[in-house]
Every structure is written in C-alpha cells, then in structure tokens.
Design an enzyme around this catalytic site. Structure first.
Site, mmCIF file in Angstrom:
data_model
loop_
_atom_site.group_PDB
_atom_site.id
_atom_site.type_symbol
_atom_site.label_atom_id
_atom_site.label_comp_id
_atom_site.label_asym_id
_atom_site.label_seq_id
_atom_site.Cartn_x
_atom_site.Cartn_y
_atom_site.Cartn_z
ATOM 1 N N GLU A 1 37.792 46.365 28.096
ATOM 2 C CA GLU A 1 37.544 47.771 27.804
ATOM 3 C C GLU A 1 38.645 48.416 26.961
ATOM 4 O OE1 GLU A 1 37.030 49.287 31.756
ATOM 5 O OE2 GLU A 1 34.864 48.975 31.718
ATOM 6 N N GLU B 1 40.352 28.228 41.733
ATOM 7 C CA GLU B 1 41.419 29.123 42.178
ATOM 8 C C GLU B 1 42.480 28.386 42.994
ATOM 9 O OE1 GLU B 1 40.671 31.496 46.070
ATOM 10 O OE2 GLU B 1 38.806 31.608 44.913
#
Length: 304
Positions: free
Chosen positions: A86, A117
């Site tokens: 963004e 992860e």
C-alpha cells in the site's frame, strides 16, 4: 519443550469469556468479538513510546536510502506484505522501498505453505536475495513471538549490521529478545483459542499503520494531513489528486486540474505553485531544495 513454551503464550491461552462459543448465536459471537476488540487499542497505547522509536528508525533508514523490510509468517507475514504493497500508491515511493517477505513466498499469501515458518535459514536466504545492507531496517512480525523464520532473519540482519524491530503480542517474547527494539502489545487470549489473526493481527496492523505512515509523513509525504505524493493510478486516485489540490489551496476544481496539467500531474508542485504564486519551475526547485517537504518549500523566499 517447544509445545510447553507455546502454551504459556498469552495468545495461546483459552479465553474464559468464549468457552461457550460453539453454543452462541451469530449476534452473540459478533457482540463478543466486538467487545474483545475494544481492548486492542489500549494494548497498543501502552507501547506507543516503542512505536515512536520504530517510526524514527524507519524514517532514518529511508532517509539514508535504505529500505523498510517486513518479515513474518502466516497472518503476520501477510500483514507485512499488505502494508508494503500500500505504500507506493499512497506515498509515491518505489515498490522496492518498503518490502514484505512472507515465509513460503508469494504462494503463502493465499495458500498455507507447510513448514516454511519453521525454517530459520529460509528468511536468511530471502534477505540475501534482496541484497540486505546495513542501511535497511528489518521489522519482524510474530504474534506468538517465537517464529523461527523471523528469528533466522534477525540473526542474519545482525550480521549485516541492520537495526531490527520485533512486533509480537506476547511479553518478553523470543523475537523481542533478539531484536534491537521490541514492540509487544499484549492483547490477551483470543475468542477462538490460538487464532492470532483476530485481536493480535488487529494490533499488528495498527502498529504497522503507525510505522509506515509516521515515517512517510516525516519524509515529506504529507502536507497538513493530505497525501500529496498520491499516485494517480486509477480514476479514484485521479479524483483524489484534484480534491487534494483544492483542499490545500482553496482553489476551484478547474484551477486544480489546470495546475496538475501544468505540473505533469505532480500534486506537490501544483500545491506549491498555487499557494506561492510561482511558476512550475520554481515550485519544482523549491521542493527539490526542501527534500520534498511542501511546508518548507512554501517558507522559502521567491527567487523571481
């Protein structure tokens, strides 16, 4: 031992208020979740001094030509990627200035990549591929506070000489101990036990909003509270650019469009030329000498 450490985490404990979750009506669930969410902002409020320091560090890194790099897995990783994505349309920065890395790569944005992860080496490889350098700031997101991917990234960042910031929703977290700065808004047990995409994710998003917005404002990406570096990549943002010029200068829509055309759609230049009553060339020159800060450009004396 690892299982024991995880169950001790606040985010993994059972919430006594939601023990009957499976018997609640839709409205009861919505009310309970809304009530629990009311505690997120106060939790973030308690760590605002640390957030402010992270803003300063991010501003310093970006000001020196470094990057703001988010690392994380699962929901935390997705939030970092979202915040990074963004920044270009909102603040006019190049896509590579704010970067989001998620364990498992782009595929993990929409699909769970099992085991990614848990590999600390994987983050080192991802950071190496970015050409991590000492000017960059690495922000690790781990709601649980123990994600190996993030811990591995911090270990490599330290070797490179980067500053590191940890964002976790458990106090005295493993990632917090490994980072140069720890931000730990403790949001408590989730309505759905262990589902950190809920309150913990909301807190992480709030902190990321503050870090990216605060650092960008400090770099001159706003005038008053207007996003004067907005990129006009669609009709909505083109209209927003016109509205910003009108709001900043008090001019008509027609005058704003004309100024934007003359400035080659550069909102900052249009604002400065209208408010200072100067040419496009001088407005551009003032902005260059003020490192893009509109207010400072307006305070300069005219050379004409």
């Amino acid at each position: 031992m690892e299982e024991l450490e995880l169950t001790r985490a606040t985010t993994e404990q059972r919430n006594p208020r939601s023990m009957g979750l499976d018997r609640m009506s839709s409205l009861e669930i919505a009310k309970l979740m809304n009530d629990e969410d009311k505690g997120v902002a106060p939790a973030v409020e308690k760590v605002l001094p640390e957030v402010a320091k992270a803003i300063d560090w991010a501003r310093e890194a970006l000001g020196k030509g470094g990057r703001l790099i988010y690392i994380g897995a699962g929901t935390s990783g997705r939030l970092g990627v979202l915040d990074a994505a963004e920044c270009p349309p909102t603040f006019g920065v190049e896509p590579g200035v704010v970067v989001g890395l998620i364990a498992g790569g782009d595929r993990a944005l929409t699909t769970s990549v099992e085991g990614a992860e848990d590999d600390p080496v994987l983050c080192e490889e991802d950071l190496r591929s970015l050409g991590l350098n000492s000017k960059d700031l690495v922000v690790g997101l781990a709601a649980s506070g123990r994600t190996p991917y993030v811990l591995g990234g911090f270990a490599y960042a330290k070797k490179v000489g980067c500053r590191t910031v940890a964002i976790s929703c458990n106090s005295e977290s493993a990632v917090g101990r490994e980072a140069g700065l720890s931000i730990e808004p403790v949001t408590g047990p989730e309505v759905l036990t262990g589902s950190t995409r809920l309150k913990a994710g909301t807190a992480e998003k709030m902190v990321l909003n503050m870090i990216s917005t605060g650092s960008m404002v400090g770099l001159g990406k706003a005038y008053e509270n207007l996003m004067v570096d907005v990129q006009q990549s669609n009709h909505k943002l083109t209209s927003r650019a016109v509205n910003i010029v009108c709001e900043a200068t008090g001019c008509s829509t027609e005058s704003a469009r004309e100024a934007l055309d003359r400035s080659l759609q550069d909102v900052k230049v249009a604002v400065v030329m209208l408010l200072a009553g100067i040419s496009v060339e001088e407005a551009r020159g003032r902005l260059e000498s003020s490192s893009g800060h509109v207010r400072e450009a307006l305070e300069q004396r005219s050379s004409e």
